[in-house]
Write a protein that holds these residues in place. Structure first.
Motif, mmCIF file in Angstrom:
data_model
loop_
_atom_site.group_PDB
_atom_site.id
_atom_site.type_symbol
_atom_site.label_atom_id
_atom_site.label_comp_id
_atom_site.label_asym_id
_atom_site.label_seq_id
_atom_site.Cartn_x
_atom_site.Cartn_y
_atom_site.Cartn_z
ATOM 1 N N LEU A 142 0.837 -1.203 0.000
ATOM 2 C CA LEU A 142 0.000 0.000 0.000
ATOM 3 C C LEU A 142 0.873 1.254 0.000
ATOM 4 N N GLU A 143 1.967 1.223 0.763
ATOM 5 C CA GLU A 143 2.903 2.352 0.757
ATOM 6 C C GLU A 143 3.556 2.505 -0.616
ATOM 7 N N GLU A 144 3.822 1.384 -1.286
ATOM 8 C CA GLU A 144 4.389 1.406 -2.635
ATOM 9 C C GLU A 144 3.407 2.058 -3.614
ATOM 10 N N PHE A 145 2.135 1.684 -3.501
ATOM 11 C CA PHE A 145 1.096 2.286 -4.350
ATOM 12 C C PHE A 145 1.068 3.795 -4.137
ATOM 13 N N ARG A 146 1.026 4.170 -2.880
ATOM 14 C CA ARG A 146 0.945 5.596 -2.570
ATOM 15 C C ARG A 146 2.175 6.342 -3.099
ATOM 16 N N ASP A 147 3.364 5.761 -2.910
ATOM 17 C CA ASP A 147 4.585 6.410 -3.377
ATOM 18 C C ASP A 147 4.579 6.586 -4.892
ATOM 19 N N ASP B 198 2.163 10.135 -4.149
ATOM 20 C CA ASP B 198 3.158 11.062 -3.617
ATOM 21 C C ASP B 198 4.158 11.569 -4.657
ATOM 22 N N SER B 199 4.659 10.688 -5.500
ATOM 23 C CA SER B 199 5.641 11.142 -6.498
ATOM 24 C C SER B 199 5.001 12.105 -7.491
ATOM 25 N N ILE B 200 3.741 11.882 -7.811
ATOM 26 C CA ILE B 200 3.033 12.785 -8.725
ATOM 27 C C ILE B 200 2.718 14.103 -8.020
ATOM 28 N N ALA B 201 2.273 14.017 -6.775
ATOM 29 C CA ALA B 201 2.001 15.238 -6.007
ATOM 30 C C ALA B 201 3.285 16.053 -5.834
ATOM 31 N N PRO C 138 5.133 17.694 0.929
ATOM 32 C CA PRO C 138 6.097 17.934 -0.149
ATOM 33 C C PRO C 138 7.493 18.165 0.390
ATOM 34 N N LYS C 139 8.466 17.688 -0.365
ATOM 35 C CA LYS C 139 9.866 17.892 -0.022
ATOM 36 C C LYS C 139 10.324 19.203 -0.647
ATOM 37 N N ALA C 140 11.286 19.832 -0.021
ATOM 38 C CA ALA C 140 11.843 21.067 -0.560
ATOM 39 C C ALA C 140 12.861 20.689 -1.633
ATOM 40 N N VAL C 141 12.372 20.483 -2.849
ATOM 41 C CA VAL C 141 13.219 20.071 -3.959
ATOM 42 C C VAL C 141 13.110 21.112 -5.062
ATOM 43 N N VAL C 142 14.227 21.418 -5.652
ATOM 44 C CA VAL C 142 14.239 22.271 -6.836
ATOM 45 C C VAL C 142 14.953 21.497 -7.935
ATOM 46 N N ALA C 143 14.639 21.809 -9.165
ATOM 47 C CA ALA C 143 15.200 21.042 -10.277
ATOM 48 C C ALA C 143 15.780 21.950 -11.338
ATOM 49 N N LYS C 144 16.746 21.417 -12.053
ATOM 50 C CA LYS C 144 17.357 22.108 -13.186
ATOM 51 C C LYS C 144 17.003 21.301 -14.424
#
Length: 146
Positions: A8-13, A17-20, A98-104
């Protein structure tokens, strides 16, 4: 039960979560350094999916993933779909943070530094999972069951 929780955690991830996180990092109105809308052309914004025990596809994923975890640990598989539905209702899943992530992007977006953030929460979860796996391994070798 533990394998179903992990599934279930795998589904959520994977499907929530990864999409959010992606939508948090690149909101629908995000613009590139060139001023173009990020979600345009071939890039379409995804939508997070919350697990639903009423969705057959979701329960199929849960069953398959839980049985893969079980096979990895040497635990007999479970084919009782209703049991998976019941278990999924009992598992408490926290709110998305959400994690504080920035991307290049493609080296073009100079306004954003490279992704280097590691969430301390990820480290804690990894440690907890390692401890659970170790404890489960000890129970299995001692003849216990899960």
């Amino acid at each position: 039960d533990l394998c179903a929780t992990w599934a279930l955690e795998e589904f959520r991830d994977k499907f929530h979560d990864s999409i959010a996180q992606l939508l948090h990092t690149f909101p629908l109105d995000h613009k590139t350094a060139e001023g173009e809308v990020f979600w345009s052309g071939p890039k379409r914004p995804p939508s997070p999916i919350a697990f639903s025990a009423d969705e057959e596809l979701h329960v199929s994923f849960l069953e398959a993933a839980a049985n893969l975890y079980a096979a990895t640990l040497g635990v007999p598989p479970c084919k009782d779909r209703e049991k998976f539905r019941r278990l999924s209702a009992k598992v408490e899943v926290g709110d998305f943070k959400p994690k504080a992530v920035v991307a290049k992007l493609d080296g073009k977006d100079d306004a954003m530094p490279d992704v280097t953030a590691v969430d301390a929460d990820d480290e804690r979860v990894a440690q907890e999972l390692a401890e659970e796996l170790s404890a489960l391994g000890h129970r299995l070798t001692a003849g216990g069951s899960s």
